[in-house]
Design a protein around this motif. Structure first.
Motif, PDB file in Angstrom:
ATOM      1  N   PHE B 257       0.856  -1.289   0.133  1.00  0.00           N
ATOM      2  CA  PHE B 257       0.035  -0.050   0.045  1.00  0.00           C
ATOM      3  C   PHE B 257       0.751   1.329  -0.150  1.00  0.00           C
ATOM      4  O   PHE B 257       0.525   2.324  -0.767  1.00  0.00           O
ATOM      5  CB  PHE B 257      -0.897  -0.080   1.271  1.00  0.00           C
ATOM      6  CG  PHE B 257      -2.225  -0.726   0.992  1.00  0.00           C
ATOM      7  CD1 PHE B 257      -3.233  -0.271   0.344  1.00  0.00           C
ATOM      8  CD2 PHE B 257      -2.275  -2.030   1.375  1.00  0.00           C
ATOM      9  CE1 PHE B 257      -4.372  -1.054   0.134  1.00  0.00           C
ATOM     10  CE2 PHE B 257      -3.396  -3.140   1.179  1.00  0.00           C
ATOM     11  CZ  PHE B 257      -4.408  -2.364   0.418  1.00  0.00           C
ATOM     12  N   ALA B 258       2.051   1.169   0.726  1.00  0.00           N
ATOM     13  CA  ALA B 258       2.866   2.367   0.691  1.00  0.00           C
ATOM     14  C   ALA B 258       3.579   2.689  -0.802  1.00  0.00           C
ATOM     15  O   ALA B 258       3.490   3.783  -1.004  1.00  0.00           O
ATOM     16  CB  ALA B 258       4.104   2.162   1.552  1.00  0.00           C
ATOM     17  N   LEU B 259       3.737   1.656  -1.516  1.00  0.00           N
ATOM     18  CA  LEU B 259       4.034   1.656  -2.834  1.00  0.00           C
ATOM     19  C   LEU B 259       2.956   2.386  -3.645  1.00  0.00           C
ATOM     20  O   LEU B 259       3.435   3.358  -4.542  1.00  0.00           O
ATOM     21  CB  LEU B 259       4.481   0.391  -3.397  1.00  0.00           C
ATOM     22  CG  LEU B 259       5.153   0.574  -4.660  1.00  0.00           C
ATOM     23  CD1 LEU B 259       6.565   1.166  -4.849  1.00  0.00           C
ATOM     24  CD2 LEU B 259       5.230  -0.864  -5.375  1.00  0.00           C
ATOM     25  N   THR B 268       6.874   5.931   2.522  1.00  0.00           N
ATOM     26  CA  THR B 268       7.722   5.480   3.568  1.00  0.00           C
ATOM     27  C   THR B 268       8.865   4.704   2.986  1.00  0.00           C
ATOM     28  O   THR B 268       9.024   4.764   2.106  1.00  0.00           O
ATOM     29  CB  THR B 268       6.719   4.377   4.470  1.00  0.00           C
ATOM     30  OG1 THR B 268       6.282   3.623   3.448  1.00  0.00           O
ATOM     31  CG2 THR B 268       5.476   5.281   5.224  1.00  0.00           C
ATOM     32  N   ALA B 269       9.580   4.210   4.108  1.00  0.00           N
ATOM     33  CA  ALA B 269      10.986   3.666   3.645  1.00  0.00           C
ATOM     34  C   ALA B 269      11.175   2.463   2.889  1.00  0.00           C
ATOM     35  O   ALA B 269      11.668   2.204   1.862  1.00  0.00           O
ATOM     36  CB  ALA B 269      11.810   3.648   5.025  1.00  0.00           C
ATOM     37  N   PRO B 270      10.026   1.286   3.275  1.00  0.00           N
ATOM     38  CA  PRO B 270       9.914   0.188   2.564  1.00  0.00           C
ATOM     39  C   PRO B 270      10.019   0.496   1.051  1.00  0.00           C
ATOM     40  O   PRO B 270      10.892  -0.252   0.267  1.00  0.00           O
ATOM     41  CB  PRO B 270       8.751  -0.643   3.132  1.00  0.00           C
ATOM     42  CG  PRO B 270       8.700   0.157   4.232  1.00  0.00           C
ATOM     43  CD  PRO B 270       9.096   1.410   4.159  1.00  0.00           C
ATOM     44  N   PRO B 271       9.102   1.302   0.390  1.00  0.00           N
ATOM     45  CA  PRO B 271       9.273   1.046  -1.207  1.00  0.00           C
ATOM     46  C   PRO B 271      10.511   1.787  -1.772  1.00  0.00           C
ATOM     47  O   PRO B 271      10.754   1.600  -2.744  1.00  0.00           O
ATOM     48  CB  PRO B 271       8.012   2.040  -1.431  1.00  0.00           C
ATOM     49  CG  PRO B 271       7.410   2.116  -0.484  1.00  0.00           C
ATOM     50  CD  PRO B 271       8.113   2.045   0.971  1.00  0.00           C
ATOM     51  N   PRO B 274      14.067  -0.512  -2.058  1.00  0.00           N
ATOM     52  CA  PRO B 274      14.273  -1.605  -3.644  1.00  0.00           C
ATOM     53  C   PRO B 274      14.414  -0.544  -4.739  1.00  0.00           C
ATOM     54  O   PRO B 274      14.935  -1.084  -5.538  1.00  0.00           O
ATOM     55  CB  PRO B 274      13.237  -2.268  -3.611  1.00  0.00           C
ATOM     56  CG  PRO B 274      12.333  -1.675  -2.594  1.00  0.00           C
ATOM     57  CD  PRO B 274      12.789  -0.905  -1.540  1.00  0.00           C
ATOM     58  N   SER B 275      13.888   0.713  -4.444  1.00  0.00           N
ATOM     59  CA  SER B 275      14.021   1.462  -5.673  1.00  0.00           C
ATOM     60  C   SER B 275      15.554   1.874  -5.991  1.00  0.00           C
ATOM     61  O   SER B 275      15.980   2.429  -7.254  1.00  0.00           O
ATOM     62  CB  SER B 275      13.328   2.935  -5.616  1.00  0.00           C
ATOM     63  OG  SER B 275      14.061   3.785  -4.629  1.00  0.00           O
ATOM     64  N   GLY B 290      20.821   1.173   4.189  1.00  0.00           N
ATOM     65  CA  GLY B 290      19.184   1.517   4.340  1.00  0.00           C
ATOM     66  C   GLY B 290      18.286   0.249   5.120  1.00  0.00           C
ATOM     67  O   GLY B 290      17.591   0.664   5.870  1.00  0.00           O
ATOM     68  N   ALA B 291      18.676  -0.778   4.695  1.00  0.00           N
ATOM     69  CA  ALA B 291      17.786  -1.770   5.390  1.00  0.00           C
ATOM     70  C   ALA B 291      18.243  -1.965   7.114  1.00  0.00           C
ATOM     71  O   ALA B 291      17.468  -2.282   7.680  1.00  0.00           O
ATOM     72  CB  ALA B 291      18.178  -3.187   4.502  1.00  0.00           C
ATOM     73  N   PHE B 292      19.455  -1.806   7.136  1.00  0.00           N
ATOM     74  CA  PHE B 292      20.242  -1.592   8.507  1.00  0.00           C
ATOM     75  C   PHE B 292      19.545  -0.763   9.459  1.00  0.00           C
ATOM     76  O   PHE B 292      18.993  -1.127  10.599  1.00  0.00           O
ATOM     77  CB  PHE B 292      21.603  -1.668   8.418  1.00  0.00           C
ATOM     78  CG  PHE B 292      22.332  -1.654   9.794  1.00  0.00           C
ATOM     79  CD1 PHE B 292      22.468  -3.003  10.639  1.00  0.00           C
ATOM     80  CD2 PHE B 292      22.623  -0.387  10.268  1.00  0.00           C
ATOM     81  CE1 PHE B 292      22.973  -2.808  11.734  1.00  0.00           C
ATOM     82  CE2 PHE B 292      23.140  -0.500  11.685  1.00  0.00           C
ATOM     83  CZ  PHE B 292      23.225  -1.729  12.273  1.00  0.00           C
TER      84      PHE B 292
END
Lengths: 363, 320
Positions: B257-259, B268-271, B274-275, B290-292
């Protein structure tokens, strides 16, 4: 302290009527015990007085003021639960102080009140512990302390010692009685244990199926039960009840127990029994008399079972179709031996075979 | 009192320890990998076999937060010496910071904003879901609600289909009412996701709290609301903490949904993470950094609430 009046209280849970026209006046300073089996409505009555349960109709007044529509918080009544319900996240001190914090009170007054009540109950050394670190008896002392600290108009107790073991119950019973005498608080106490009721109450209220069966002093309830239910509920061992036929009248009669066993009795309520109607004889084990030799008013029979209880023995004897249990001295008679049995007419109770109501002389 | 153990128990205990260790290795290896890669120089990120020992660098983090371009030729020494440490790290990797034409300041990559968005959306939606869920659960637990079972089933049923099924209608509705790419939009969405979960979990916890506690407080002169605040809330704290952790994790990790529902403003950060893959150069060290950073809030939140999560139900002061 207060006088509590219940007038025409009815309570329905859905379609089930749990209180049927309850009328009761509890005098200022009185200790009233409501006694009955579970589901008889005694706890509902108590919760209605406290405001934890609404009533379907009727009025409850405390010191002449109707309170049935007030919130529990505004009735100035304290409640002790069977489960103690001490707040586990607070210390004993905080638990006892909790009701005082509902009304603004200075810290010094609060401390003084908590210490005073802790002193009375002998729980000073636990004040900083959490409730989970206490024994059952001490938990209940704390619960009673929390109830008393506010000096409420009345103290309501719902089987407060029912969760304790037998020895502790006896000890707590004495403590509650002592506390009541020293504080003189109006108390209503619910229990299903008739020994508790007998030992604590100024007056006992026996309830069954949402109805008050009898209201009276312990000795009155014990010696003059209003009906068969009260007769069998109060007293241990249970009163003997047997169907009998009555012949004769005018001061003396012959009670027929079936199988040709006939017992002539004179005195007590005997002369006032209605003929022709089914009658039940109720007689407590201590009023069943046994003899080693024939006597007038006694009939021969055999013992069928003996329960030794230390201070006394309960002996079963057959009398016609009935089995009577008699209370005798230890070693009075052996099992299967011949004895002569009679009853004490002054302590014999007769009940209407249909309605169960007591039949007695109208003095 | 000394514990007496049979031989069988000893063997079982040792086997259990070994099993736990194996599980731990399986679960922690990816996290170690992410953590290690986040501090690696770029040229060590994709070596085979993997490099385990290396000199850690902060350059992935410097790159993560800035917009960069490839250097055509090495930067002159005076500029390099004048640059701050993080910019030097970027120069070291053969890249330069993209500067604002007017102010000359470094342009940020947008990860910082996205991260803040994640925090705002997750914290607020968790707070809303847990508080509304607790109050609703209290109502269901303590009062006679007409059709209570039906209502509870209805609440649960909102979780019975995969959320992504409703994504397109939600997208159209959000665009129509102007909630597309707003913080409020995502907060409403995540609160709605988590609310049914919060109601059910909290109802279980509140059902465990005996009514007598509140009844005692009611008789002792408190209102229903005061009894709720002073008695029920402290008793339900364990449940509230557990529910909050799960709601926070759901909101924090939500990707689809964020995407779809956000683009620039409220993403938000999750999308975002991977970009960074593809687009010419895949710098795995930047993605790992970023993931850390993204792992940290959940770890910290869970760590802070660990006592409540572990304590379990300790109702010692009531006899049933």
């Amino acid at each position: 302290m207060a006088r509590i009046e219940l007038r025409n209280i009815q309570k329905f849970f859905g379609a089930v009527q749990v209180l049927k026209d309850v009328n009761l006046t509890i005098e200022d300073g009185e200790f009233v015990v409501m006694l009955g089996q579970s589901g008889c409505g005694k706890t509902t009555t108590l919760r209605a007085i406290a405001g934890l349960e609404t009533v379907s109709s009727g009025t409850i007044s405390i010191d002449g003021k109707e309170v049935q529509d007030l919130r529990a918080a505004d009735r100035d009544i304290a409640f002790v639960f069977q489960s103690f319900s001490l707040y586990p996240h607070m210390t004993v001190r905080e638990n006892i102080a909790f009701p005082l914090r509902a009304v603004r009170m200075s810290q010094s007054e609060l401390d003084a009140a908590v210490n005073e009540v802790a002193g009375v109950l002998g729980i000073e050394r636990f004040l900083n512990r959490k409730p989970s670190a206490l024994s059952g008896g001490d938990m209940q002392r704390v619960a009673i302390g929390r109830a008393l600290v506010r000096r409420p108009k009345a103290l309501l107790m719902d089987e407060p010692i029912g969760a304790l073991d037998a020895k502790l119950r006896e000890q707590m019973r004495a403590e509650i009685k002592r506390l009541h005498i020293s504080r003189g608080s109006t108390s209503v106490y619910v229990t299903h244990d008739q020994i508790e009721a007998m030992s604590l109450a100024d007056r006992i209220v026996v309830m069954h199926a949402g109805l008050l069966q009898q209201v009276g002093a312990p000795e009155e309830v014990y010696n003059r039960p209003a009906n068969l239910f009260v007769a069998q509920f109060v007293g241990s061992p249970v009163m003997n009840v047997s169907d009998i036929a009555v012949e004769g009248g005018a001061g003396a009669a012959v009670l027929s127990f079936g199988k040709g066993t006939r017992l002539p009795v004179a005195g007590g309520h005997v002369g006032h029994l209605p003929g022709q109607r089914p009658v039940k004889l109720g007689i407590r084990p201590e009023a069943v008399l046994l003899r080693h030799a024939p006597e007038p008013g006694f009939v021969e029979t055999e013992t069928t079972n003996i329960e030794p209880l230390g201070s006394h023995e309960i002996v079963d004897v057959r009398l016609g179709d009935a089995t009577l249990r008699a209370r005798v001295e230890p070693g009075f008679v052996g099992d299967g031996q011949k004895v002569w049995v009679g009853i004490d007419p002054e302590r014999a109770h007769f009940f209407d075979g249909e309605s169960g109501m007591a039949l007695r002389r109208t003095a | 009192m000394a514990e007496v153990k049979t031989k069988g128990e000893v063997i079982f205990n040792r086997a259990a320890i070994v099993a736990v260790l194996i599980a731990l290795v399986i679960m922690l290896t990816p996290i170690f990998w992410i953590g290690a890669t986040a501090f690696k120089p770029r040229n060590l990120a994709t070596t085979a076999p993997p490099t385990v020992f290396f000199e850690p660098t902060l350059s992935p983090f410097a790159k993560l937060f800035t917009k960069r371009s490839q250097l055509r030729e090495p930067v002159d020494e005076a500029t390099y010496a004048a640059a701050p440490w993080w910019e030097q790290l970027i120069y070291d990797g053969g890249e330069s910071v993209v500067r604002n034409k007017k102010t000359g300041e470094a342009t940020s990559s947008g990860y910082g904003n996205r991260y803040m968005n994640s925090l705002i959306v997750s914290i607020i939606s968790t707070f809303l879901a847990v508080s509304m869920g607790t109050i609703t659960a209290y109502g269901f637990s303590r009062f006679r609600v007409p059709g209570e079972q039906d209502w509870l089933f209805f609440i649960l049923s909102t979780r019975m289909l995969p959320p992504i099924v409703v994504a397109i209608p939600m997208f159209l509705m959000y665009r129509a009412v102007g909630l597309y790419d707003t913080h409020v939009g995502l907060i409403i969405l995540y609160t709605a996701f988590n609310l049914s979960f919060a109601v059910w979990i909290m109802k279980g916890f509140i059902d465990e709290i005996p009514r007598e506690y509140e009844e005692a407080a009611l008789v002792d002169g408190y209102t229903r609301l005061q009894a709720f605040r002073k008695i029920v809330l402290p008793e339900a704290l364990t449940g509230i903490a557990a529910t909050a952790v799960f709601c926070f994790i759901t909101a924090w990790n939500e990707y689809a949904f964020a995407l779809m529902m956000t683009s620039r403003n409220a993403q938000t950060a999750p999308p975002y993470i991977p970009s960074q893959v593809g687009s010419g150069l895949s710098d795995w060290t930047v993605i790992a950094s970023g993931a850390f950073l993204f792992l940290l809030p959940v770890a910290i939140f869970t760590f802070l609430l660990r006592n409540h999560l572990l304590r379990g139900m300790s109702f010692g002061a009531i006899r049933k």
